[in-house]
Design a protein around this motif. Structure first.
Motif, PDB file in Angstrom:
ATOM      1  N   ALA A 190       0.817  -1.191   0.060  1.00  0.00           N
ATOM      2  CA  ALA A 190      -0.127  -0.100   0.056  1.00  0.00           C
ATOM      3  C   ALA A 190       0.765   1.191   0.077  1.00  0.00           C
ATOM      4  N   ALA A 191       1.826   1.046   0.709  1.00  0.00           N
ATOM      5  CA  ALA A 191       2.871   2.257   0.721  1.00  0.00           C
ATOM      6  C   ALA A 191       3.549   2.584  -0.533  1.00  0.00           C
ATOM      7  N   ILE A 192       3.834   1.660  -1.300  1.00  0.00           N
ATOM      8  CA  ILE A 192       4.542   1.633  -2.531  1.00  0.00           C
ATOM      9  C   ILE A 192       3.408   2.295  -3.370  1.00  0.00           C
ATOM     10  N   ALA A 193       2.498   1.884  -3.487  1.00  0.00           N
ATOM     11  CA  ALA A 193       1.135   2.407  -4.164  1.00  0.00           C
ATOM     12  C   ALA A 193       1.092   3.709  -4.182  1.00  0.00           C
ATOM     13  N   ILE A 194       0.974   4.197  -2.816  1.00  0.00           N
ATOM     14  CA  ILE A 194       0.647   5.660  -2.612  1.00  0.00           C
ATOM     15  C   ILE A 194       1.986   6.402  -3.080  1.00  0.00           C
ATOM     16  N   LEU A 195       3.013   6.043  -2.584  1.00  0.00           N
ATOM     17  CA  LEU A 195       4.278   6.927  -3.209  1.00  0.00           C
ATOM     18  C   LEU A 195       4.414   6.652  -4.734  1.00  0.00           C
ATOM     19  N   GLY A 196       4.153   5.763  -5.227  1.00  0.00           N
ATOM     20  CA  GLY A 196       4.200   5.801  -6.966  1.00  0.00           C
ATOM     21  C   GLY A 196       5.749   5.857  -7.062  1.00  0.00           C
ATOM     22  N   ALA A 197       6.499   4.971  -6.086  1.00  0.00           N
ATOM     23  CA  ALA A 197       7.929   5.202  -5.976  1.00  0.00           C
ATOM     24  C   ALA A 197       8.510   5.013  -7.032  1.00  0.00           C
ATOM     25  N   VAL A 198       9.992   5.489  -6.892  1.00  0.00           N
ATOM     26  CA  VAL A 198      11.081   4.806  -7.666  1.00  0.00           C
ATOM     27  C   VAL A 198      11.196   3.527  -7.705  1.00  0.00           C
ATOM     28  N   PRO A 199      11.387   2.634  -8.763  1.00  0.00           N
ATOM     29  CA  PRO A 199      11.367   1.217  -8.417  1.00  0.00           C
ATOM     30  C   PRO A 199      12.239   0.766  -7.428  1.00  0.00           C
ATOM     31  N   SER A 200      11.552  -0.201  -6.725  1.00  0.00           N
ATOM     32  CA  SER A 200      12.271  -0.700  -5.561  1.00  0.00           C
ATOM     33  C   SER A 200      13.575  -1.521  -5.782  1.00  0.00           C
ATOM     34  N   PHE A 201      14.367  -1.422  -4.812  1.00  0.00           N
ATOM     35  CA  PHE A 201      15.742  -2.040  -4.905  1.00  0.00           C
ATOM     36  C   PHE A 201      16.609  -1.828  -6.107  1.00  0.00           C
ATOM     37  N   ALA A 202      16.333  -0.836  -6.846  1.00  0.00           N
ATOM     38  CA  ALA A 202      17.192  -0.561  -8.095  1.00  0.00           C
ATOM     39  C   ALA A 202      18.546   0.019  -7.439  1.00  0.00           C
ATOM     40  N   LYS A 203      19.358  -0.469  -8.386  1.00  0.00           N
ATOM     41  CA  LYS A 203      20.889  -0.055  -7.900  1.00  0.00           C
ATOM     42  C   LYS A 203      21.334   1.396  -8.073  1.00  0.00           C
ATOM     43  N   GLY A 204      21.568   1.845  -6.961  1.00  0.00           N
ATOM     44  CA  GLY A 204      22.088   3.107  -7.147  1.00  0.00           C
ATOM     45  C   GLY A 204      23.441   3.470  -7.971  1.00  0.00           C
ATOM     46  N   VAL A 205      23.464   4.879  -8.387  1.00  0.00           N
ATOM     47  CA  VAL A 205      24.857   5.046  -8.978  1.00  0.00           C
ATOM     48  C   VAL A 205      25.910   5.370  -7.801  1.00  0.00           C
ATOM     49  N   THR A 206      27.090   4.404  -7.955  1.00  0.00           N
ATOM     50  CA  THR A 206      27.963   4.545  -6.903  1.00  0.00           C
ATOM     51  C   THR A 206      29.062   5.530  -7.132  1.00  0.00           C
ATOM     52  N   GLU A 207      29.765   6.147  -6.102  1.00  0.00           N
ATOM     53  CA  GLU A 207      30.897   7.125  -6.297  1.00  0.00           C
ATOM     54  C   GLU A 207      32.027   6.528  -7.044  1.00  0.00           C
ATOM     55  N   ALA A 208      32.011   5.188  -7.010  1.00  0.00           N
ATOM     56  CA  ALA A 208      33.152   4.319  -7.849  1.00  0.00           C
ATOM     57  C   ALA A 208      33.054   4.699  -9.353  1.00  0.00           C
ATOM     58  N   GLU A 209      31.649   4.587  -9.759  1.00  0.00           N
ATOM     59  CA  GLU A 209      31.297   4.683 -11.144  1.00  0.00           C
ATOM     60  C   GLU A 209      31.580   6.243 -11.489  1.00  0.00           C
ATOM     61  N   LEU A 210      31.051   7.138 -10.903  1.00  0.00           N
ATOM     62  CA  LEU A 210      31.247   8.639 -11.269  1.00  0.00           C
ATOM     63  C   LEU A 210      33.074   8.867 -11.283  1.00  0.00           C
ATOM     64  N   ARG A 211      33.843   8.156 -10.251  1.00  0.00           N
ATOM     65  CA  ARG A 211      35.010   8.572  -9.920  1.00  0.00           C
ATOM     66  C   ARG A 211      35.917   8.073 -11.493  1.00  0.00           C
ATOM     67  N   GLU A 212      35.370   6.880 -11.906  1.00  0.00           N
ATOM     68  CA  GLU A 212      35.917   6.412 -13.141  1.00  0.00           C
ATOM     69  C   GLU A 212      35.979   7.154 -14.252  1.00  0.00           C
ATOM     70  N   HIS A 213      34.577   7.774 -14.561  1.00  0.00           N
ATOM     71  CA  HIS A 213      34.544   8.793 -15.546  1.00  0.00           C
ATOM     72  C   HIS A 213      35.152   9.932 -15.414  1.00  0.00           C
TER      73      HIS A 213
END
Length: 494
Positions: free
Chosen positions: A10-33
């Motif tokens: 129900a909470a997920i439905a109300i939030l219309g949230a960003v997809p659950s358990f999605a892998k976030g961008v890491t500092e290491a990935e940004l640092r590489e570029h």
């Protein structure tokens, strides 16, 4: 357990949230570029150099790897941007008052012409203070004259804080020449270096006086003193919000030759095709350029690498492209890496003048610039707050990603200093969102230290936590605005 899952979904439905358990961008990935883009090998990414060639190639390769398709006007990755670069050639000058040549004991003057050759005698000199009044008008009579202008302008209205905006206002008022006065103890060296670094303009769209340049405050004191005037009194008058300027009773004889070089730089443009034609498009943008080799020849480090400004923003664009391309969206999503932002948003203006998609189809443009400043969980500011109806949407999505929103308009001080401004002036809803500009003290600390200097390098201390948070925020914004059902835009004709 059943009750738990019921509350959870129900909470997920109300939030219309960003997809659950999605892998976030890491500092290491940004640092590489950033490590690549801000390396000495790229020599500060100045337009028209080998550093540009390496930079745009890297961006195109990364976007191709992410699954984007080239989207320039010729169906390649690279949209040409015609630029013109001016360098100091030779100059002679003399200042006269009441028929006598003034003796000025200073050589701290830089003059650069609009054309290859320019000469003018008996050019009246007007002290214009900061150049504009509190309402932005130019009241000083500068038509056909040389306007002497203070570089620092704390009392200027927001729209005219930048020297470029004040210079263009004076040119629109008819000034034949514009010379800024730099403080010998502070910004004169920076101002002089900028002029000698061969300023770049956008061919066919330049707003330049016949002569532009700068003098040190030492030169200004010598000039007005020789004319029988008091420099301190002139400066005091200029602090008045409605100071209209005054003639100095001085005339200038100027002869300038200028080295002019024309070349094409490139905006890099990629696209994720949407599945719902006619629903409009979302545009992500950020500038790839920096200042190149900017230090004096005897400096131990001459390269302005631009790690924060703006290799960090391009890194975020690359990682956002990789994630957004993994799903189909209703709307097209464009990614634009602009050239020559440091020279006055030139790549952005070139795109606005000749877009690859009709501007009225862009439902929102999100610019990403100088993003590696704040740490994790920083507040989210909106540059452009109050200029579009999108603030409540941005705030809601920011909160869904766990961020606190900064509700002040302090960040709007930078609204004209970033690429989105070029699009906003043509009616595109253009915003810049993130944590870097939410803490003005933190941002001013960066601007007063490493900004536009050789110390803007990638180090172990470079703050990438906030940049990673902002990358995740932009991915969430992309998913929302690319969904034609969630966001029904009047600009897209819906």
């Amino acid at each position: 357990m059943r009750l738990f899952y019921g509350i959870f979904f129900a909470a997920i439905a109300i939030l219309g949230a960003v997809p659950s358990f999605a892998k976030g961008v890491t500092e290491a990935e940004l640092r590489e570029h950033i490590a690549v883009l801000a390396s000495d090998e790229f020599e500060g990414r100045k337009p028209g150099t080998e550093g540009e060639a390496k930079t745009v190639k890297y961006i195109a390769e990364q976007w191709a790897k992410a699954g984007l398709k080239p989207a320039a006007r010729d169906s390649s990755w690279f949209d040409p941007v015609p630029l013109i670069q001016r360098g100091r050639g030779t100059a002679t000058f003399a200042f006269n008052s009441n028929g006598r040549k003034l003796r000025i004991v200073s050589d701290e003057i830089v003059l650069i012409g609009k054309e290859a050759e320019y000469a003018k005698n008996n050019l009246p000199v007007v002290f214009a203070g900061i150049g504009v009044k509190s309402d932005g008008r130019v009241d000083a009579d500068v038509k056909g004259k040389l306007a002497l202008v203070l570089f620092e302008a704390e009392n200027a209205p927001t729209k005219f804080k930048s020297p470029r905006a004040r210079r263009e206002a004076l040119i629109a008022a008819g000034a034949e020449a514009v010379l800024f006065v730099g403080d010998s103890q502070g910004n004169w060296s920076t101002l002089r270096r900028q002029l000698l670094s061969r300023p770049i303009g956008l061919e066919g769209r330049e707003k330049r006086a016949m002569i532009e340049g700068a003098i040190s405050s030492e030169f200004a004191v010598a000039l007005v003193t020789a004319a029988g005037l008091d420099w301190d009194k002139l400066r005091a008058h200029a602090k008045g919000a409605d100071y209209a300027g005054e003639p100095l009773g001085v005339e200038a004889d100027l002869a300038v030759s200028t080295d002019i070089y024309r070349f094409n730089s490139s905006n890099v443009i990629g696209k994720i095709s949407g599945r719902k034609k006619g629903s409009g498009a979302l545009l992500f943008m950020g500038h790839w350029d920096h200042l190149g080799i900017c230090g004096p020849e005897d400096a131990p480090d001459r390269i302005c690498n631009g790690a924060v400004d703006n290799a960090s923003g391009i890194a975020v664009l690359i990682e956002a492209a990789q994630r957004l391309s993994k799903n189909r969206h209703d709307r097209d999503i464009y990614f634009l890496a602009t050239t020559a932002e440091e020279s006055g948003l030139l790549g952005a203006y070139a795109f606005a003048d000749k877009p690859v998609i009709p501007l009225e189809q862009i439902v929102v443009s999100l610019n990403i610039d100088t993003i590696a400043v704040a740490g994790r969980n920083a507040k989210v500011a909106i540059i452009g707050r109050g200029t579009t109806p999108l603030d409540p949407i941005i705030e809601a999505i920011a909160r869904k990603t766990g961020r606190v929103v900064e509700t002040s308009t302090d960040a709007n001080d930078f609204i004209q200093r970033q690429d989105g401004w070029a699009l906003a002036q043509k009616g595109v809803p253009a915003l810049m969102v993130g944590g870097a500009f939410a803490d003005m003290d933190l941002m001013q600390k960066f601007l007063g230290s490493d900004y536009h200097g050789p110390n803007d390098e990638l180090t172990d201390k470079t703050e990438l936590g906030g940049a990673a948070d902002d990358a995740d925020l932009h991915i969430a914004l992309g998913r929302y605005f690319a969904n034609a059902q969630k966001y029904k835009s009047a600009k897209a004709g819906e």
